[in-house]
Scaffold this motif. Sequence first.
Motif, PDB file in Angstrom:
ATOM      1  N   GLU A   1       0.896  -1.184  -0.026  1.00 53.96           N
ATOM      2  CA  GLU A   1      -0.123  -0.029  -0.253  1.00 53.96           C
ATOM      3  C   GLU A   1       0.884   1.037  -0.103  1.00 53.96           C
ATOM      4  O   GLU A   1       0.589   2.316  -0.610  1.00 53.96           O
ATOM      5  CB  GLU A   1      -0.829  -0.062   1.267  1.00 53.96           C
ATOM      6  CG  GLU A   1      -1.958  -0.977   1.284  1.00 53.96           C
ATOM      7  CD  GLU A   1      -3.202  -0.779   2.454  1.00 53.96           C
ATOM      8  OE1 GLU A   1      -4.087  -1.381   2.278  1.00 53.96           O
ATOM      9  OE2 GLU A   1      -2.748  -0.160   3.086  1.00 53.96           O
ATOM     10  N   SER A   2       1.730   1.336   0.840  1.00 54.58           N
ATOM     11  CA  SER A   2       2.680   2.574   0.977  1.00 54.58           C
ATOM     12  C   SER A   2       3.390   2.761  -0.284  1.00 54.58           C
ATOM     13  O   SER A   2       3.567   3.769  -0.800  1.00 54.58           O
ATOM     14  CB  SER A   2       3.614   2.503   2.161  1.00 54.58           C
ATOM     15  OG  SER A   2       4.279   1.242   2.252  1.00 54.58           O
ATOM     16  N   CYS A   3       3.669   1.857  -0.859  1.00 51.69           N
ATOM     17  CA  CYS A   3       4.696   1.918  -2.058  1.00 51.69           C
ATOM     18  C   CYS A   3       3.672   2.376  -3.414  1.00 51.69           C
ATOM     19  O   CYS A   3       4.031   3.216  -4.028  1.00 51.69           O
ATOM     20  CB  CYS A   3       5.323   0.543  -2.674  1.00 51.69           C
ATOM     21  SG  CYS A   3       6.771   0.048  -1.654  1.00 51.69           S
TER      22      CYS A   3
ATOM     23  N   PHE B   1       3.951   9.801   6.135  1.00 51.36           N
ATOM     24  CA  PHE B   1       2.689  10.182   6.204  1.00 51.36           C
ATOM     25  C   PHE B   1       1.783   8.812   6.477  1.00 51.36           C
ATOM     26  O   PHE B   1       0.727   8.899   7.219  1.00 51.36           O
ATOM     27  CB  PHE B   1       2.233  10.955   4.993  1.00 51.36           C
ATOM     28  CG  PHE B   1       0.739  11.644   5.420  1.00 51.36           C
ATOM     29  CD1 PHE B   1       0.849  12.989   5.744  1.00 51.36           C
ATOM     30  CD2 PHE B   1      -0.603  10.968   4.711  1.00 51.36           C
ATOM     31  CE1 PHE B   1      -0.610  13.612   6.018  1.00 51.36           C
ATOM     32  CE2 PHE B   1      -1.472  11.804   4.959  1.00 51.36           C
ATOM     33  CZ  PHE B   1      -1.545  13.050   5.897  1.00 51.36           C
ATOM     34  N   TYR B   2       2.311   7.713   5.805  1.00 48.93           N
ATOM     35  CA  TYR B   2       1.397   6.730   5.792  1.00 48.93           C
ATOM     36  C   TYR B   2       1.409   6.005   7.573  1.00 48.93           C
ATOM     37  O   TYR B   2       0.362   5.821   7.810  1.00 48.93           O
ATOM     38  CB  TYR B   2       2.002   5.572   4.980  1.00 48.93           C
ATOM     39  CG  TYR B   2       1.352   4.123   4.853  1.00 48.93           C
ATOM     40  CD1 TYR B   2       0.459   3.723   4.111  1.00 48.93           C
ATOM     41  CD2 TYR B   2       1.484   3.136   5.987  1.00 48.93           C
ATOM     42  CE1 TYR B   2      -0.321   2.611   3.901  1.00 48.93           C
ATOM     43  CE2 TYR B   2       0.975   1.929   5.747  1.00 48.93           C
ATOM     44  CZ  TYR B   2       0.126   1.667   4.898  1.00 48.93           C
ATOM     45  OH  TYR B   2      -0.680   0.319   4.893  1.00 48.93           O
ATOM     46  N   LEU B   3       2.487   6.330   7.806  1.00 46.49           N
ATOM     47  CA  LEU B   3       2.538   5.721   9.422  1.00 46.49           C
ATOM     48  C   LEU B   3       1.775   6.756  10.259  1.00 46.49           C
ATOM     49  O   LEU B   3       0.989   6.542  11.258  1.00 46.49           O
ATOM     50  CB  LEU B   3       3.986   5.799   9.981  1.00 46.49           C
ATOM     51  CG  LEU B   3       5.134   4.502   9.073  1.00 46.49           C
ATOM     52  CD1 LEU B   3       6.198   4.553   9.801  1.00 46.49           C
ATOM     53  CD2 LEU B   3       4.035   2.955   9.544  1.00 46.49           C
TER      54      LEU B   3
ATOM     55  N   ASP C   1     -10.381   6.004   2.057  1.00 49.41           N
ATOM     56  CA  ASP C   1      -9.945   7.080   3.057  1.00 49.41           C
ATOM     57  C   ASP C   1      -8.381   7.278   2.683  1.00 49.41           C
ATOM     58  O   ASP C   1      -7.993   8.227   3.124  1.00 49.41           O
ATOM     59  CB  ASP C   1     -10.076   6.567   4.318  1.00 49.41           C
ATOM     60  CG  ASP C   1     -11.567   6.770   4.941  1.00 49.41           C
ATOM     61  OD1 ASP C   1     -12.463   6.933   3.967  1.00 49.41           O
ATOM     62  OD2 ASP C   1     -11.898   6.558   6.075  1.00 49.41           O
ATOM     63  N   LYS C   2      -7.660   6.290   2.527  1.00 49.68           N
ATOM     64  CA  LYS C   2      -6.125   6.254   2.298  1.00 49.68           C
ATOM     65  C   LYS C   2      -5.965   7.095   0.993  1.00 49.68           C
ATOM     66  O   LYS C   2      -4.835   8.107   0.936  1.00 49.68           O
ATOM     67  CB  LYS C   2      -5.597   4.878   2.235  1.00 49.68           C
ATOM     68  CG  LYS C   2      -5.854   4.238   3.504  1.00 49.68           C
ATOM     69  CD  LYS C   2      -5.123   2.477   3.254  1.00 49.68           C
ATOM     70  CE  LYS C   2      -5.596   1.710   4.667  1.00 49.68           C
ATOM     71  NZ  LYS C   2      -4.871   0.355   4.623  1.00 49.68           N
ATOM     72  N   LEU C   3      -6.751   7.026   0.145  1.00 47.17           N
ATOM     73  CA  LEU C   3      -6.478   7.624  -1.525  1.00 47.17           C
ATOM     74  C   LEU C   3      -7.128   9.082  -1.088  1.00 47.17           C
ATOM     75  O   LEU C   3      -6.442  10.043  -1.720  1.00 47.17           O
ATOM     76  CB  LEU C   3      -7.525   6.995  -2.349  1.00 47.17           C
ATOM     77  CG  LEU C   3      -7.192   5.560  -2.956  1.00 47.17           C
ATOM     78  CD1 LEU C   3      -8.086   5.241  -3.878  1.00 47.17           C
ATOM     79  CD2 LEU C   3      -5.676   5.759  -3.626  1.00 47.17           C
ATOM     80  N   ALA C   4      -7.907   9.357  -0.183  1.00 43.28           N
ATOM     81  CA  ALA C   4      -8.428  10.661   0.104  1.00 43.28           C
ATOM     82  C   ALA C   4      -7.337  11.712   1.133  1.00 43.28           C
ATOM     83  O   ALA C   4      -7.813  12.814   1.152  1.00 43.28           O
ATOM     84  CB  ALA C   4      -9.752  10.538   0.717  1.00 43.28           C
ATOM     85  N   HIS C   5      -6.355  10.958   1.480  1.00 42.28           N
ATOM     86  CA  HIS C   5      -5.491  11.857   2.300  1.00 42.28           C
ATOM     87  C   HIS C   5      -4.704  12.666   1.444  1.00 42.28           C
ATOM     88  O   HIS C   5      -4.558  12.289   0.350  1.00 42.28           O
ATOM     89  CB  HIS C   5      -4.490  10.856   3.059  1.00 42.28           C
ATOM     90  CG  HIS C   5      -5.292  10.551   4.636  1.00 42.28           C
ATOM     91  ND1 HIS C   5      -4.999  11.556   5.511  1.00 42.28           N
ATOM     92  CD2 HIS C   5      -5.443   9.484   5.223  1.00 42.28           C
ATOM     93  CE1 HIS C   5      -5.519  11.079   6.596  1.00 42.28           C
ATOM     94  NE2 HIS C   5      -5.735   9.946   6.790  1.00 42.28           N
ATOM     95  N   PHE C   6      -4.294  13.737   1.832  1.00 36.98           N
ATOM     96  CA  PHE C   6      -3.616  14.795   1.291  1.00 36.98           C
ATOM     97  C   PHE C   6      -2.235  14.142   0.611  1.00 36.98           C
ATOM     98  O   PHE C   6      -1.638  13.484   1.283  1.00 36.98           O
ATOM     99  CB  PHE C   6      -3.441  16.074   1.882  1.00 36.98           C
ATOM    100  CG  PHE C   6      -4.411  16.982   2.036  1.00 36.98           C
ATOM    101  CD1 PHE C   6      -5.093  17.454   1.014  1.00 36.98           C
ATOM    102  CD2 PHE C   6      -4.374  17.743   3.176  1.00 36.98           C
ATOM    103  CE1 PHE C   6      -6.219  18.144   0.964  1.00 36.98           C
ATOM    104  CE2 PHE C   6      -5.613  18.576   3.418  1.00 36.98           C
ATOM    105  CZ  PHE C   6      -6.312  18.925   2.241  1.00 36.98           C
ATOM    106  N   CYS C   7      -2.056  14.372  -0.500  1.00 40.50           N
ATOM    107  CA  CYS C   7      -0.395  14.144  -0.914  1.00 40.50           C
ATOM    108  C   CYS C   7       0.153  15.544  -1.021  1.00 40.50           C
ATOM    109  O   CYS C   7      -0.334  16.234  -0.885  1.00 40.50           O
ATOM    110  CB  CYS C   7      -0.526  13.462  -2.361  1.00 40.50           C
ATOM    111  SG  CYS C   7      -1.110  14.311  -3.946  1.00 40.50           S
TER     112      CYS C   7
ATOM    113  N   THR D   1      -3.665  16.994   9.081  1.00 37.60           N
ATOM    114  CA  THR D   1      -4.750  15.966   8.756  1.00 37.60           C
ATOM    115  C   THR D   1      -4.675  14.552   9.433  1.00 37.60           C
ATOM    116  O   THR D   1      -5.776  13.906   9.657  1.00 37.60           O
ATOM    117  CB  THR D   1      -5.053  16.082   7.353  1.00 37.60           C
ATOM    118  OG1 THR D   1      -4.071  15.725   6.642  1.00 37.60           O
ATOM    119  CG2 THR D   1      -5.711  17.440   6.947  1.00 37.60           C
ATOM    120  N   ALA D   2      -3.476  14.028   9.435  1.00 37.25           N
ATOM    121  CA  ALA D   2      -3.346  12.821   9.930  1.00 37.25           C
ATOM    122  C   ALA D   2      -3.525  12.869  11.327  1.00 37.25           C
ATOM    123  O   ALA D   2      -4.078  11.744  11.866  1.00 37.25           O
ATOM    124  CB  ALA D   2      -1.675  12.541   9.504  1.00 37.25           C
ATOM    125  N   CYS D   3      -3.392  13.871  12.037  1.00 38.42           N
ATOM    126  CA  CYS D   3      -3.545  13.900  13.272  1.00 38.42           C
ATOM    127  C   CYS D   3      -5.216  14.221  13.775  1.00 38.42           C
ATOM    128  O   CYS D   3      -5.594  13.774  14.776  1.00 38.42           O
ATOM    129  CB  CYS D   3      -2.972  14.910  14.276  1.00 38.42           C
ATOM    130  SG  CYS D   3      -1.127  14.841  13.944  1.00 38.42           S
TER     131      CYS D   3
END
Length: 366
Positions: free
Chosen positions: A38-40, A52-54, A67-73, A345-347
Amino acid sequence: MSLLSEAKRRLKLAVDILSIMWRKSRQGHLPLWRQLRESCWLKWHRQQTFRFYLMARMWRREMPWDDKLAHFCYDDFHQLIDLLNPPTHRQLHRHKFAQKQHLLDAGIRTPALYGFFHPDHGIATDGSRLRDVESVAHLLHAHENEIVVFKPEIGSGGEGVVCYRIECLAEQVLLTHPLTGESEPLATRFTQLNHHGHGVVIEAFCHQHPKLAALNPDSVNTLRIWVTNEGNEPRVLGCFLRIGRRHVQVDNTAAGGLICTVDDHGVLQELSRGDLSREVLMQHPDTEVTVCGYPLPFFAEAKTLALRALAAFPDMGIAGLDIAIDEHGPLVLEINLDNPAQIGTACFDRPGRYLFPRLFATEKLA
């Protein structure tokens, strides 16, 4: 930094990431191979970092892939900041001294500003020069027995921020560390103050509310609140509480601070470490206070103050604010307009694209 040092740093980071992923898999979360896949994928297709993944705890089994796709890059976040806070405008607000003056002029509650030290253009709030050790000593004489905060004009993560109790002996000014009790003459510390090329802001210390001090008395524990005013619709995007550690003056995660989520009513929820492990804690490791269910004072007022502070900068559409709370209510310690920090946003535990559904549904931010 030399190439060898950089290579060692990257190798250590890679080892740390793999170690955390392995530990999470052993705790019953996604298996190591799945986390790596996933992280790769996110790194390659979304320019999302392994860190950021962690931090976003994407290793959780219950977290949907959408949800993982919707996080900011990286590109998402910086396009958003450029859209809401135009670069040409936000350069005017990068400096903490100018920010503080603007907040005070707008009637926003914030710790008293004493001056800005710089060898070429330093100035005290009374208009006098603040450019050498003698002028700084003169300023501090007026604040004997107070705790005074020195913070670099430009910086983040609490780096370089120090607090001292001011003591005066005849003509000599002593700076006493409020946690260790160690004292040193201003002249000794002045070299370090002078080292900050952009200057140093000098302001009053915030004596936090007893309910915040009970969590950890050694640091001022602050709310990080994100607010926006897109389309002239001001709203709070999210917030979390940062709690410092014993013998550390700042609560920043870069200095070992902890993260605690907050519900809509200002009640603390889940406490975790602020490092890549995001280990969940049942209580503060130093004070042993049970955090979950702990109500914060003046929470509604803190959110209102955050919105008012952003409105004081009418050309800005998003900000991350550090807000302290004392016995009289909330105070803005700092407003981050140049870069509110993507990691926020991760927090919040909420993917960034979900916070701005209209913007990411248009061609402006695809």
